[in-house]
Motif scaffolding. Sequence first.
Motif, PDB file in Angstrom:
ATOM      1  N   GLY A   1       0.786  -1.091  -0.051  1.00 57.37           N
ATOM      2  CA  GLY A   1      -0.100   0.123  -0.006  1.00 57.37           C
ATOM      3  C   GLY A   1       0.781   1.428   0.106  1.00 57.37           C
ATOM      4  N   SER A   2       0.300   2.169   0.190  1.00 57.75           N
ATOM      5  CA  SER A   2       0.781   3.591   0.366  1.00 57.75           C
ATOM      6  C   SER A   2       1.999   3.881   1.347  1.00 57.75           C
ATOM      7  N   ARG A   3       3.006   4.580   0.663  1.00 54.24           N
ATOM      8  CA  ARG A   3       4.217   4.759   1.570  1.00 54.24           C
ATOM      9  C   ARG A   3       3.716   6.070   2.443  1.00 54.24           C
ATOM     10  N   ASN A   4       2.597   6.948   1.987  1.00 53.75           N
ATOM     11  CA  ASN A   4       2.086   8.069   2.785  1.00 53.75           C
ATOM     12  C   ASN A   4       0.803   7.610   3.553  1.00 53.75           C
ATOM     13  N   ALA A   5       0.906   6.496   4.275  1.00 54.24           N
ATOM     14  CA  ALA A   5      -0.460   5.768   4.847  1.00 54.24           C
ATOM     15  C   ALA A   5      -1.085   6.727   5.899  1.00 54.24           C
ATOM     16  N   SER A   6      -2.261   6.610   5.961  1.00 56.05           N
ATOM     17  CA  SER A   6      -2.774   7.318   7.308  1.00 56.05           C
ATOM     18  C   SER A   6      -2.598   6.387   8.526  1.00 56.05           C
ATOM     19  N   GLN A   7      -2.967   7.141   9.476  1.00 52.54           N
ATOM     20  CA  GLN A   7      -2.843   6.130  10.945  1.00 52.54           C
ATOM     21  C   GLN A   7      -3.799   4.939  10.728  1.00 52.54           C
TER      22      GLN A   7
END
Length: 384
Positions: A134-140
């Motif tokens: 998934g995203s490197r800039n993941a949400s908490q």
Amino acid sequence: MTEPALPPDSAADAEERAAWLRLALAPGIGPATARDLLANFGLPTQLFACGHAAVAARVGDQAARALLAPPDERTARTIDATEAWLASSPQHHLLTLADRAYPQALLTMTDPPPVLYAVGRVELLTLPGLAIVGSRNASQQGAQTAEGFARRLAQAKLAIISGLALGIDAAAHRGALQAAAEGAAGSTIAVVGTGIDVIYPASNRELTLRILRAGLVLSEFPLGTAALSHNFPRRNRLIAGLSRGVLVVEAALRSGSLITARLAAEQGREVFAVPGSIHSPMAKGCHRLIKDGAKLVESAQDVLEELRMETAAAAPTSDAAAAEAGLPVAHAAVLSMLGFDPVDIDTLCTRTGRTAGDLSAALLELELTQHVERLSGNRYQRLR
């Protein structure tokens, strides 16, 4: 008398390993071509003993000359460095296509790497694998979702595979390591896009060291290979190839995770996606995958059922988890009314019938216990 079992990289002596490395390092000879050569000529030592004409008939004159020429200085240094690396620790392994420990899942690919560098628990390669990306800039919330899925799936004897990137990858590794620490059979495999002796990104150093102790790190790139952008798609194909399925937790529309999912589908693997808010750009990639045929999943149980594996114990509901955490009943009620989409405090006042001041106090406590996350614009989002 029965002979003792050999460790994974004792199947070949130094001369044979050198031949495998020569093949893997040969310019103009990719994994697919290497596999074709091995299928036609046998082991690398046999290949290098063949005449130029026979090899040129398969790969062309220029590639055959480069392949059959004596190792240049750079190749010789790499072979020597690899031998020294192997001798430095019993946890260091060089797995070739001829080794028993080479992951069988990769043999279904058209271009399995001739050699793999591995550090850690090579026995994890015998477990069914599930990739979580998934995203490197993941949400908490996304990171907690990935960690929770990984922990429960590792408890169900799956090896959790990811790419050791920031965000969702790191969360998946952490969840599987937690399960391993609790005695689960599963753990985690980190497939890296650098040499196995290079820690990238540097901020994941502590996590990498934990994986080296309780999981497995795997690479197809020679020692010392730096982080080069064109190597990461090659890493992604290995993540997909090692896995029975790929689970995407958060991804934008232009995301490397979608490339991994596509590679998995092309290799006949299952693709799963966790849906998110229609307002979140980090959910759009998952929603695209679902539209294209990926299986929507809401729990680890959904994944296990699709893989036809033994089911795991059902996870507690969020409200039950809140009660177990000792939250007051009133705070659990706020959590229930909050939902999982971002909501501003005025809307929450309408839903609950409580004042803004009363809700602010409850939300602060829920934020401190990591049940909610405060977003910009005085909005809140439930995490679990």
